[in-house]
Scaffold this motif. Sequence first.
Motif, short mmCIF file in Angstrom:
data_model
loop_
_atom_site.label_atom_id
_atom_site.label_comp_id
_atom_site.label_asym_id
_atom_site.label_seq_id
_atom_site.Cartn_x
_atom_site.Cartn_y
_atom_site.Cartn_z
N UNK A 29 4.35 4.74 7.02
CA UNK A 29 3.16 4.13 6.41
C UNK A 29 1.95 5.06 6.57
N UNK A 30 0.96 4.83 5.77
CA UNK A 30 -0.31 5.56 5.87
C UNK A 30 -1.25 4.77 6.76
N UNK A 31 -1.96 5.46 7.66
CA UNK A 31 -2.86 4.78 8.58
C UNK A 31 -4.33 5.11 8.31
N UNK A 32 -4.58 5.99 7.35
CA UNK A 32 -5.98 6.37 7.08
C UNK A 32 -6.43 6.06 5.67
N UNK A 33 -5.51 6.04 4.74
CA UNK A 33 -5.86 5.80 3.34
C UNK A 33 -5.27 4.48 2.89
N UNK A 34 -6.07 3.68 2.24
CA UNK A 34 -5.63 2.39 1.74
C UNK A 34 -4.77 2.57 0.50
N UNK A 72 -1.06 -5.23 5.77
CA UNK A 72 -2.42 -5.73 5.57
C UNK A 72 -3.17 -5.72 6.90
N UNK A 73 -4.35 -5.17 6.89
CA UNK A 73 -5.24 -5.15 8.05
C UNK A 73 -6.62 -5.65 7.62
N UNK A 74 -7.52 -5.72 8.57
CA UNK A 74 -8.87 -6.19 8.25
C UNK A 74 -9.60 -5.21 7.34
N UNK A 75 -9.28 -3.94 7.48
CA UNK A 75 -9.97 -2.93 6.67
C UNK A 75 -9.46 -2.93 5.24
N UNK A 76 -8.15 -3.17 5.08
CA UNK A 76 -7.57 -3.14 3.74
C UNK A 76 -6.06 -3.14 3.81
N UNK A 77 -5.43 -2.93 2.67
CA UNK A 77 -3.97 -2.89 2.57
C UNK A 77 -3.50 -1.44 2.55
N UNK A 78 -2.36 -1.20 3.19
CA UNK A 78 -1.82 0.14 3.29
C UNK A 78 -0.39 0.15 2.75
N UNK A 79 -0.05 1.22 2.08
CA UNK A 79 1.29 1.38 1.50
C UNK A 79 2.25 1.89 2.57
N UNK A 80 3.50 1.43 2.50
CA UNK A 80 4.51 1.86 3.47
C UNK A 80 5.88 1.88 2.81
#
Length: 240
Positions: A29-34, A72-80
């Motif tokens: 998964x990506x941890x820096x880019x939504x 899904x996190x508080x900052x946004x959704x991340x692709x994995x």
Amino acid sequence: MLRLKLTFSCMMDLSKFPLDSQVCTMEVASFSKTIEELSLEWKTMNPVIMGKGLRMPQFEIVKIAASDCQESFHIGNYSCLVAEFHLSRSVGFHLIQSYLPTILIVVISWVSFWMDVDSVPGRTTLGVTTLLAVSSQSSGIQSGLPQVSYVKAIDVWMGTCTAFVFSALLEFTFVNYMWRKQSVEILDGKKKSPEAVNGKAVAQSSEEPDLAVAVTMKKCATTDDSVLGCESRVPHNMCP
């Protein structure tokens, strides 16, 4: 571009061990880019490529399933990306090291059924030896497994084998006890049996069981005041 060599851990359910199948998951998964900035997708053809000649000693790879996911996190959704490795445990090792020895030990414990009931040392030695062998085999198997709190399939197998061996030892104890009890009752019945003399039962003294009993009978003809004659008859000796 970055090439990584990683070692993953897999949480396994060992309730059916060693006849179990496991599903190990690898997630990227990506941890820096939504998802608005970066979207990860598998290749259409052969998304996961295994190395040539790659084999595992205890498992066989049944299939590899590749799928997409989204975190899904508080900052946004991340692709994995998720890759599921379906593994099936090879039973050959456990068949030779676990199942076959325990089956032979149980069969050996059944040999005592055909031994004479009076051979107490032989049957006792055989029963105790097979019971210790099963216990040692079970301890050796458990030493190579993780310490889990639930019951595994191999635990049920080893418990059943131990129960069979222990039942064979109990069977010998019960049969030997009943055999000795029956023998004592037969001997007591012979000692208490009375001997008949002239149609009447005569009890034999238990203090002198080895002495022969001789009985002399006299038949006399009598008149009013005198004895005309007597005839003696000595029967054969009666021995206990």
